[in-house]
Design an enzyme around this catalytic site. Structure first.
Site, PDB file in Angstrom:
ATOM      1  N   CYS A  46     -18.976 -60.218 -19.344  1.00 34.02           N
ATOM      2  CA  CYS A  46     -18.064 -60.321 -18.324  1.00 34.02           C
ATOM      3  C   CYS A  46     -16.675 -59.586 -18.613  1.00 34.02           C
ATOM      4  CB  CYS A  46     -17.761 -61.807 -18.212  1.00 34.02           C
ATOM      5  SG  CYS A  46     -16.427 -62.220 -16.980  1.00 34.02           S
ATOM      6  N   THR A  73     -13.963 -60.652 -18.378  1.00 37.98           N
ATOM      7  CA  THR A  73     -13.055 -61.694 -19.255  1.00 37.98           C
ATOM      8  C   THR A  73     -13.284 -61.353 -20.758  1.00 37.98           C
ATOM      9  OG1 THR A  73     -13.348 -63.375 -17.693  1.00 37.98           O
ATOM     10  CG2 THR A  73     -12.713 -63.848 -19.661  1.00 37.98           C
ATOM     11  N   HIS A 109     -11.210 -58.548 -21.393  1.00 35.13           N
ATOM     12  CA  HIS A 109      -9.761 -58.821 -21.393  1.00 35.13           C
ATOM     13  C   HIS A 109      -9.374 -59.683 -22.743  1.00 35.13           C
ATOM     14  CE1 HIS A 109      -9.087 -57.468 -17.225  1.00 35.13           C
ATOM     15  NE2 HIS A 109      -9.743 -58.720 -16.800  1.00 35.13           N
ATOM     16  N   GLU A 130     -22.030 -65.923 -19.772  1.00 31.09           N
ATOM     17  CA  GLU A 130     -22.936 -65.743 -18.971  1.00 31.09           C
ATOM     18  C   GLU A 130     -24.307 -65.570 -19.417  1.00 31.09           C
ATOM     19  OE1 GLU A 130     -21.448 -62.382 -16.813  1.00 31.09           O
ATOM     20  OE2 GLU A 130     -19.569 -63.235 -16.418  1.00 31.09           O
ATOM     21  N   CYS A 157     -13.620 -82.165 -17.977  1.00 26.64           N
ATOM     22  CA  CYS A 157     -13.429 -83.756 -18.651  1.00 26.64           C
ATOM     23  C   CYS A 157     -14.108 -84.806 -17.651  1.00 26.64           C
ATOM     24  CB  CYS A 157     -12.023 -84.000 -19.091  1.00 26.64           C
ATOM     25  SG  CYS A 157     -10.990 -84.363 -17.709  1.00 26.64           S
ATOM     26  N   CYS A 160      -9.676 -86.398 -15.739  1.00 25.00           N
ATOM     27  CA  CYS A 160      -8.221 -86.110 -15.404  1.00 25.00           C
ATOM     28  C   CYS A 160      -7.796 -86.199 -14.067  1.00 25.00           C
ATOM     29  CB  CYS A 160      -7.818 -84.679 -16.120  1.00 25.00           C
ATOM     30  SG  CYS A 160      -8.218 -83.209 -15.151  1.00 25.00           S
ATOM     31  N   GLU A 217     -12.762 -47.746  -3.354  1.00 27.51           N
ATOM     32  CA  GLU A 217     -13.061 -47.590  -4.803  1.00 27.51           C
ATOM     33  C   GLU A 217     -12.660 -46.125  -5.109  1.00 27.51           C
ATOM     34  OE1 GLU A 217     -14.377 -49.517  -7.440  1.00 27.51           O
ATOM     35  OE2 GLU A 217     -13.967 -47.648  -8.285  1.00 27.51           O
TER      36      GLU A 217
END
Ligand code: ZN
Ligand code: ZN
Length: 316
Positions: free
Chosen positions: A88, A90, A93, A112, A141, A144, A244
């Site tokens: 990904c 991410t 990053h 993924e 969770c 919360c 693009e």
């Protein structure tokens, strides 16, 4: 299996990894079986004590190393044989220097992935060994205030497989049963592994309150921008203008049905899009993470802007 040297090169975005089993020094052992669980244990799914995994080693560093094969620790977990995992934005990053996304050093990356259930904890009723699944890596969770308001994506106690807990860039993975979703065995692996990013795209699509016939401008034609393109195309958007700078990606957008693929360095994008929509686009997607100002120019009055990308390092 020995460990390779620390790799500091960045993996290419969109690459699909398959860490298949191989016979080697690690393959002789077998690990314990959870006493109160149901497991399939045959041929290709035979367990070993160690497996290969892609491990985050701290700032900018990762390596493929031998890692203990995970085992169920609670009755509501499932053990998965990973079939395919993707990389990904991410992950990029996380591995950039300085990092653009936090992660826990020592964690197996990969959020993924598509997998086959091998073993289910004694409390798991909706899955069986042999089921094919995709994984929702964000573990919430459920108790919360945000979770109870119905915004589990903002959970105060959220953790993520493949970022803060061991993920799927490995041969095996353990996940909470509530985080895995059964899918058809007919879905090709390369597509199934994109279920997680596609689910994010689909969520944004739904929030954009699209009506068939509306115009859409998509800023950025990476994998995410192209998923938006395919989705809006299938839903009846017209025209769809993709902006693009990379030629290869513009061609990809055209082949997937974009009505215009604009190079921002060669076109007056605002003029082009207003020429096609008169008022501006009904919906503008920022699939880059830095283009809110441009989106505000391109959207019509009263239109909608989807801020999808996150990019703390992007230069403007
Ligand atoms: Zn992701
Ligand atoms: Zn929560």
């Amino acid at each position: 299996m020995g460990t390779s040297g620390v790799l500091r090169s960045r993996p290419a975005q969109g690459v699909l990894l398959e860490l298949g089993l191989s016979s080697g020094p690690d393959s002789a052992g077998s690990s314990g079986v959870h006493p109160s669980s149901s497991r399939r244990d045959d041929g290709d799914l035979a367990m070993r004590e160690t497996m290969r995994a892609v491990v985050f080693c701290g700032e900018g560093a990762w390596r493929i190393e031998s890692h203990p094969t995970p085992q169920l620790r609670t009755e509501d977990e499932v053990l998965l044989k990973v079939e395919r995992a993707s990389i990904c934005g991410t992950d990029l990053h996380i591995l950039s220097v300085p990092p653009g996304h936090p992660a826990t050093p020592g964690t197996i990356l990969g959020h993924e992935y598509v997998a086959t259930v091998v073993e289910v904890g004694s409390g798991v009723r909706h899955l069986r060994p042999g089921d094919r699944v995709v994984v929702d890596p964000n573990i919430t969770c459920g108790i919360c205030e945000y979770c109870r308001l119905g915004f589990s994506n903002m959970c105060e106690n959220m953790t993520t497989l493949g970022i803060f807990r061991h993920g799927g860039l490995a041969e095996w993975s353990v996940a909470p049963a509530k985080a895995v979703h059964k899918i058809s065995s007919q879905v090709p692996l390369d597509r199934a592994t994109l279920a997680e990013p596609f689910s994010c795209v689909l969520h944004s699509f739904e929030r954009s309150a699209f009506v068939p016939g509306e115009s859409v401008a998509i800023l950025g034609a990476g994998p995410i921008g192209l998923m938006f393109l395919m989705l809006y195309k299938a839903a009846g958007a017209y025209p769809i203008c993709v902006v693009e700078p990379v030629k290869f990606r513009r061609h990809m957008a055209e082949s997937l049905g974009a009505d215009a693929a604009l190079d921002p360095s060669a076109h007056d994008v605002l003029r082009e899009i207003k020429g096609r929509t008169r008022l501006g686009a009904d919906i503008v997607i920022d699939a880059v993470g830095t283009l809110l100002p441009e989106a505000l120019w391109l959207v019509r009055r009263g239109g909608r802007i989807v801020l999808f990308g996150m990019n703390v390092h992007a230069e403007r």
